[in-house]
Design an enzyme around this catalytic site. Structure first.
Site, PDB file in Angstrom:
ATOM      1  N   GLU A  36       0.861  -1.187   0.000  1.00 16.11           N
ATOM      2  CA  GLU A  36       0.000   0.000   0.000  1.00 16.11           C
ATOM      3  C   GLU A  36       0.895   1.234   0.000  1.00 16.11           C
ATOM      4  O   GLU A  36       1.950   1.239   0.629  1.00 16.11           O
ATOM      5  CB  GLU A  36      -0.909   0.004   1.236  1.00 16.11           C
ATOM      6  CG  GLU A  36      -2.067  -0.969   1.102  1.00 16.11           C
ATOM      7  CD  GLU A  36      -2.974  -0.992   2.324  1.00 16.11           C
ATOM      8  OE1 GLU A  36      -2.706  -0.262   3.295  1.00 16.11           O
ATOM      9  OE2 GLU A  36      -3.946  -1.759   2.288  1.00 16.11           O
ATOM     10  N   LYS A 184      -9.652   0.262 -44.182  1.00 17.23           N
ATOM     11  CA  LYS A 184      -9.388  -1.184 -44.159  1.00 17.23           C
ATOM     12  C   LYS A 184     -10.366  -1.886 -45.094  1.00 17.23           C
ATOM     13  O   LYS A 184     -11.564  -1.633 -45.013  1.00 17.23           O
ATOM     14  CB  LYS A 184      -9.599  -1.730 -42.748  1.00 17.23           C
ATOM     15  CG  LYS A 184      -8.487  -1.426 -41.790  1.00 17.23           C
ATOM     16  CD  LYS A 184      -8.743  -2.126 -40.463  1.00 17.23           C
ATOM     17  CE  LYS A 184      -7.768  -1.640 -39.425  1.00 17.23           C
ATOM     18  NZ  LYS A 184      -8.127  -2.010 -38.079  1.00 17.23           N
ATOM     19  N   ARG A 186     -11.471  -5.816 -46.304  1.00 17.25           N
ATOM     20  CA  ARG A 186     -11.270  -7.254 -46.129  1.00 17.25           C
ATOM     21  C   ARG A 186     -11.319  -7.930 -47.499  1.00 17.25           C
ATOM     22  O   ARG A 186     -12.310  -7.839 -48.220  1.00 17.25           O
ATOM     23  CB  ARG A 186     -12.356  -7.820 -45.188  1.00 17.25           C
ATOM     24  CG  ARG A 186     -12.242  -9.315 -44.983  1.00 17.25           C
ATOM     25  CD  ARG A 186     -13.042  -9.798 -43.795  1.00 17.25           C
ATOM     26  NE  ARG A 186     -12.513  -9.348 -42.521  1.00 17.25           N
ATOM     27  CZ  ARG A 186     -11.439  -9.883 -41.917  1.00 17.25           C
ATOM     28  NH1 ARG A 186     -10.787 -10.887 -42.491  1.00 17.25           N
ATOM     29  NH2 ARG A 186     -11.032  -9.425 -40.764  1.00 17.25           N
ATOM     30  N   GLY A 216       1.312  -1.576 -30.763  1.00 13.09           N
ATOM     31  CA  GLY A 216       2.013  -1.198 -31.984  1.00 13.09           C
ATOM     32  C   GLY A 216       1.427  -1.884 -33.211  1.00 13.09           C
ATOM     33  O   GLY A 216       1.818  -1.592 -34.344  1.00 13.09           O
TER      34      GLY A 216
HETATM   35  C1  R5P Z   1      -7.557   3.205 -31.395  1.00 17.69           C
HETATM   36  O1  R5P Z   1      -8.690   3.610 -31.401  1.00 17.69           O
HETATM   37  C2  R5P Z   1      -6.412   4.060 -30.990  1.00 17.69           C
HETATM   38  O2  R5P Z   1      -6.514   5.337 -31.552  1.00 17.69           O
HETATM   39  C3  R5P Z   1      -5.103   3.428 -31.397  1.00 17.69           C
HETATM   40  O3  R5P Z   1      -5.080   3.310 -32.814  1.00 17.69           O
HETATM   41  C4  R5P Z   1      -4.944   2.077 -30.790  1.00 17.69           C
HETATM   42  O4  R5P Z   1      -5.126   2.142 -29.399  1.00 17.69           O
HETATM   43  C5  R5P Z   1      -3.572   1.533 -31.083  1.00 17.69           C
HETATM   44  O5  R5P Z   1      -3.459   0.264 -30.515  1.00 17.69           O
HETATM   45  P1  R5P Z   1      -2.328  -0.736 -30.970  1.00 17.69           P
HETATM   46  O6  R5P Z   1      -1.022  -0.018 -30.880  1.00 17.69           O
HETATM   47  O7  R5P Z   1      -2.438  -1.843 -29.963  1.00 17.69           O
HETATM   48  O8  R5P Z   1      -2.630  -1.192 -32.334  1.00 17.69           O
END
Ligand code: R5P
Length: 285
Positions: A36, A184, A186, A216
């Site tokens: 704590e 994006k 698909r 990332g």
């Molecule tokens: C999503 O809404 C945020 O703006 C970021 O794109 C996201 O949090 C990035 O996350 P990560 O680095 O895990 O892809």
């Protein structure tokens, strides 16, 4: 005016003090054997406006924030402004499944109990601002990010998705460059491609700007696709470099530069947001 620095925001607090001509209070944080925490302020805060700079990430900083607010109120202060450089839990801003907490709202409701005003920075969802009944303001790091990126002269500022286009447009305005967002598509069960909605990136340098880089994953995928589509250089810039899952080495491998601000102090924190926060203090009513 006196700045009270949280333990993960020391550099930002010192820079903010320089901007405002204010000193930093002496803060002692110790832990009992059961882990704590205990905070102690070794500076007299009587009759002062206090600016507390404290993240709500990781979890123990949430408790430390409340303890610091409480310790500050042991003095006869003028007012308390709580600056939260990185607002942890912002991404749980709604119920994704029945029965879940709205974590970002829960934090807002507790933070405002012991403060007069609140400053947040590039908050993940604007709706969080509505959950504060006390005066609250959002500061953006995007103007200072644009200034910093001038040395790389990116041709295009790219948002990783449509929702982030406003931030990209602020950076692009500072640089006088084009901006766009990644869409994006698909192709089949296993393949999703990311492509700029309007612009051709072939032969051009791109800076992807985002509020958070966490694992990332978003930036790495976007960078690889942009390079495949002919982008010459790809820079990744974010306000909050959270970098979970050993993200930095993976990012450095594919991006030409990884840049973040000092809301979370890491090896990529090359932009201080102290000037932007200092400016916003006068705007808080
Ligand atoms: C999503 O809404 C945020 O703006 C970021 O794109 C996201 O949090 C990035 O996350 P990560 O680095 O895990 O892809």
């Amino acid at each position: 005016m006196i700045i009270v620095p949280g333990k993960t925001s020391k550099k930002l607090a010192i820079n903010l003090g320089k901007e405002l001509g204010a000193s930093c209070a002496e803060v002692e944080i110790t832990r009992f054997p059961d882990h704590e925490g205990k905070v102690r302020l070794d500076t007299n805060l009587d009759n002062e406006t206090i600016i507390l700079v404290q993240n709500t990430y990781p979890d123990e900083n949430v408790v430390e924030l409340f303890l610091l607010q409480d310790a500050i109120h042991e003095f006869n202060i003028e007012q308390l402004i709580t600056v939260i450089p990185y607002y942890g839990y912002a991404r749980q801003d709604k119920k994704f499944n029945t029965g879940e907490s709205i974590s970002a709202r829960a934090l807002a409701k507790h933070i405002e109990l012991m403060t007069d005003k609140v400053i947040l920075i590039d908050i993940h969802a604007k709706t969080i601002l509505d959950w504060f009944d006390k005066p609250v303001i959002e500061v953006t790091g995007m103007v200072l990010m644009g200034e910093f990126l001038k040395q790389y002269s990116p041709d295009i500022i790219m948002a990783p998705d449509k929702g982030a286009i406003d931030r990209a447009s602020i950076v692009a305005k500072v640089l006088g460059s084009d901006f766009d967002y990644l869409e994006k598509t698909r192709l089949d069960g296993n393949t999703v491609v990311m492509k700029a909605k309007e612009l051709d990136v072939k032969g051009r340098s791109v800076a992807i700007v985002d509020d958070i880089i966490a694992t990332g994953g978003t930036i790495i995928k976007a960078t690889n696709e942009l390079k495949q589509q002919g982008a010459t250089n790809v820079y990744a810039a974010c306000t909050h470099g959270l970098y979970t899952s050993d993200a930095i080495p993976k990012l450095v491998k594919c991006c030409d530069k990884v840049i973040s601000t000092d809301t979370l102090e890491t090896e990529t924190s090359v932009i201080t947001l102290a000037p932007a926060i200092a400016k916003s203090i006068g705007k808080l009513e």
